[in-house]
Design an enzyme around this catalytic site. Sequence first.
Site, PDB file in Angstrom:
ATOM      1  N   HIS A 232       0.836  -1.203   0.000  1.00 36.00           N
ATOM      2  CA  HIS A 232       0.000   0.000   0.000  1.00 36.00           C
ATOM      3  C   HIS A 232       0.875   1.259   0.000  1.00 36.00           C
ATOM      4  O   HIS A 232       0.660   2.181  -0.790  1.00 36.00           O
ATOM      5  CB  HIS A 232      -0.937   0.001   1.208  1.00 36.00           C
ATOM      6  CG  HIS A 232      -1.699   1.282   1.385  1.00 36.00           C
ATOM      7  ND1 HIS A 232      -2.688   1.679   0.516  1.00 36.00           N
ATOM      8  CD2 HIS A 232      -1.606   2.255   2.329  1.00 36.00           C
ATOM      9  CE1 HIS A 232      -3.172   2.851   0.916  1.00 36.00           C
ATOM     10  NE2 HIS A 232      -2.537   3.227   2.007  1.00 36.00           N
TER      11      HIS A 232
ATOM     12  N   ARG B 137       5.739  10.020  -5.959  1.00 35.38           N
ATOM     13  CA  ARG B 137       7.190   9.966  -6.223  1.00 35.38           C
ATOM     14  C   ARG B 137       7.504   8.674  -6.977  1.00 35.38           C
ATOM     15  O   ARG B 137       7.963   7.694  -6.380  1.00 35.38           O
ATOM     16  CB  ARG B 137       7.963   9.961  -4.889  1.00 35.38           C
ATOM     17  CG  ARG B 137       7.735  11.152  -3.979  1.00 35.38           C
ATOM     18  CD  ARG B 137       8.347  10.931  -2.603  1.00 35.38           C
ATOM     19  NE  ARG B 137       7.789   9.759  -1.938  1.00 35.38           N
ATOM     20  CZ  ARG B 137       6.646   9.759  -1.252  1.00 35.38           C
ATOM     21  NH1 ARG B 137       5.964  10.856  -1.129  1.00 35.38           N
ATOM     22  NH2 ARG B 137       6.192   8.655  -0.695  1.00 35.38           N
TER      23      ARG B 137
ATOM     24  N   ASP C 286     -11.627   2.290   7.059  1.00 34.00           N
ATOM     25  CA  ASP C 286     -11.213   3.649   7.410  1.00 34.00           C
ATOM     26  C   ASP C 286     -11.501   4.576   6.220  1.00 34.00           C
ATOM     27  O   ASP C 286     -10.624   4.869   5.419  1.00 34.00           O
ATOM     28  CB  ASP C 286      -9.716   3.618   7.743  1.00 34.00           C
ATOM     29  CG  ASP C 286      -9.276   4.873   8.459  1.00 34.00           C
ATOM     30  OD1 ASP C 286     -10.138   5.574   9.021  1.00 34.00           O
ATOM     31  OD2 ASP C 286      -8.067   5.150   8.460  1.00 34.00           O
TER      32      ASP C 286
ATOM     33  N   TYR D  75      -2.591  17.393   3.922  1.00 32.34           N
ATOM     34  CA  TYR D  75      -1.747  16.494   4.729  1.00 32.34           C
ATOM     35  C   TYR D  75      -0.339  17.012   5.018  1.00 32.34           C
ATOM     36  O   TYR D  75       0.352  16.472   5.876  1.00 32.34           O
ATOM     37  CB  TYR D  75      -1.704  15.094   4.118  1.00 32.34           C
ATOM     38  CG  TYR D  75      -0.652  14.867   3.062  1.00 32.34           C
ATOM     39  CD1 TYR D  75      -0.833  15.327   1.768  1.00 32.34           C
ATOM     40  CD2 TYR D  75       0.522  14.178   3.368  1.00 32.34           C
ATOM     41  CE1 TYR D  75       0.129  15.110   0.802  1.00 32.34           C
ATOM     42  CE2 TYR D  75       1.493  13.969   2.397  1.00 32.34           C
ATOM     43  CZ  TYR D  75       1.290  14.433   1.113  1.00 32.34           C
ATOM     44  OH  TYR D  75       2.253  14.223   0.165  1.00 32.34           O
TER      45      TYR D  75
ATOM     46  N   THR E 102      -4.237   0.454   5.444  1.00 32.18           N
ATOM     47  CA  THR E 102      -4.768  -0.294   4.307  1.00 32.18           C
ATOM     48  C   THR E 102      -3.913  -1.523   4.002  1.00 32.18           C
ATOM     49  O   THR E 102      -2.691  -1.419   3.928  1.00 32.18           O
ATOM     50  CB  THR E 102      -4.784   0.619   3.068  1.00 32.18           C
ATOM     51  OG1 THR E 102      -5.470   1.810   3.417  1.00 32.18           O
ATOM     52  CG2 THR E 102      -5.473  -0.046   1.900  1.00 32.18           C
TER      53      THR E 102
END
Length: 447
Positions: free
Chosen positions: A163, A172, A262, A273, A379
């Site tokens: 993940h 990236r 989630d 973020y 995840t």
Amino acid sequence: MDFCQNRAEWQRNPQKLFSSGRFNRRSDKKKQMHILTSWLPIPADSDFSLYNLPYGVFHTGDGRARAGIAIGDHIVDLAAAAGSGLFGKRRFFKKIFEQNTLNDFIALGKPLTGRVRKKVQDWLTRSSAPANAESLLVNRLTAQMLLPVHIGNYTDFYSSIEHATNVGKMFRPDNPLLPNWRWIPVGYHGRASSIVASGTPVRRPWGQILPPGQETPVFAPSRQLDFELEMAFVIGKNSVLGEPVPTEKADEYIFGLVLFNDWSARDIQRWEYVPLGPFLGKNFASSVSPWIVPLEALRPFRVKSPKQNPAPLPYLQTRGAQNYDIALEVALSTGEKTKQTIVSRSNTKYLYWSMAQQLAHHTINGCNVCVGDLMASGTISGPEAGTYGSMLELSRGGKEPLTLNDGSSRSFLENGDRVIMRARAEKNGVRVGFGEVDGVILPEQVR
Ligand code: CA
């Protein structure tokens, strides 16, 4: 109620309760080698076998919440069982089980909860139906399941290397994993107040979103609503502030596991973020499966973790099999009457960082954990397409929409979509499953 406080005498000295010797001490492990049979018909394909016996909290329309153990298509009503004297100390156990959370039960400690489990297993495997069978059993279809524990604290890890790599590649391409990833079980503190029971609808959140190619954000409903396929563990023992929990003691502190969705709003997450990590793109809702599968039921399914390279620092090193072979799947349907499509099949065995390592890392600085705290894996994606645990990965950031069984296509979740996650472990004819965690997306509030 503060579940971090050991207030009552029974919490300080739980063994006292059983000084009467009502419980025998035969090991669960030995018994698990035998084939168990019950007087109660249990469908062969049930997640809730005699080897599972997961705990939950339910009511049957009367609003009277109480604890139960799932078995086949039924629930053993633990409050009624306590009232019938199955565990001894009638008043004490009735009080423990006539509550809308399992925290007080879990806080009794594994020696006691394990013996309650054993009593129920013995009751179910008697040679014929006990006289009180009818008064202790509830049809599972008639029960409304509640959130099983009061969750004081919720932590979300990021423990799947597949993940982390998939998501990292989108930002990236040449260097998807950040330098710290193979050294630290990366995590963040989530929000406990918005964790909901399976079946609770999830409203599409509003937030700040930066449209592609623009420099100023708009305020809008999320257009990239997603699920995250996760497994979470419930803390079963308070630790002491200032004292780490070493990896070899993790099993003492982990009561059991639940399936965890989630929910995430990727567009809100992308803008917000930096630099402090996930916030409003994550904390609007997370859904848990109603049954906590105790760690002892999962012991036969333990498997080795993936090889870790470089070797972790000493405080993160473990011995023996630390992962669990639990098959996971995500089903998506675009409405009540449409066919479900299995969009992902994954497995908890892929997790790079084990629960023991997550817990050891979480507490290495002295941070304490409390009964009922929830720690999610992050995840869980597998190595190939079809095993990814989020729409973000399955649709490659929205570039390759999935085609569903009803002919519709999806990059992210639409209003009315229903996400159902399932998990089960199976070995030598023994099945231990988690049931489902499901949720439907509601349209955003009108603003
Ligand atoms: Ca997550």
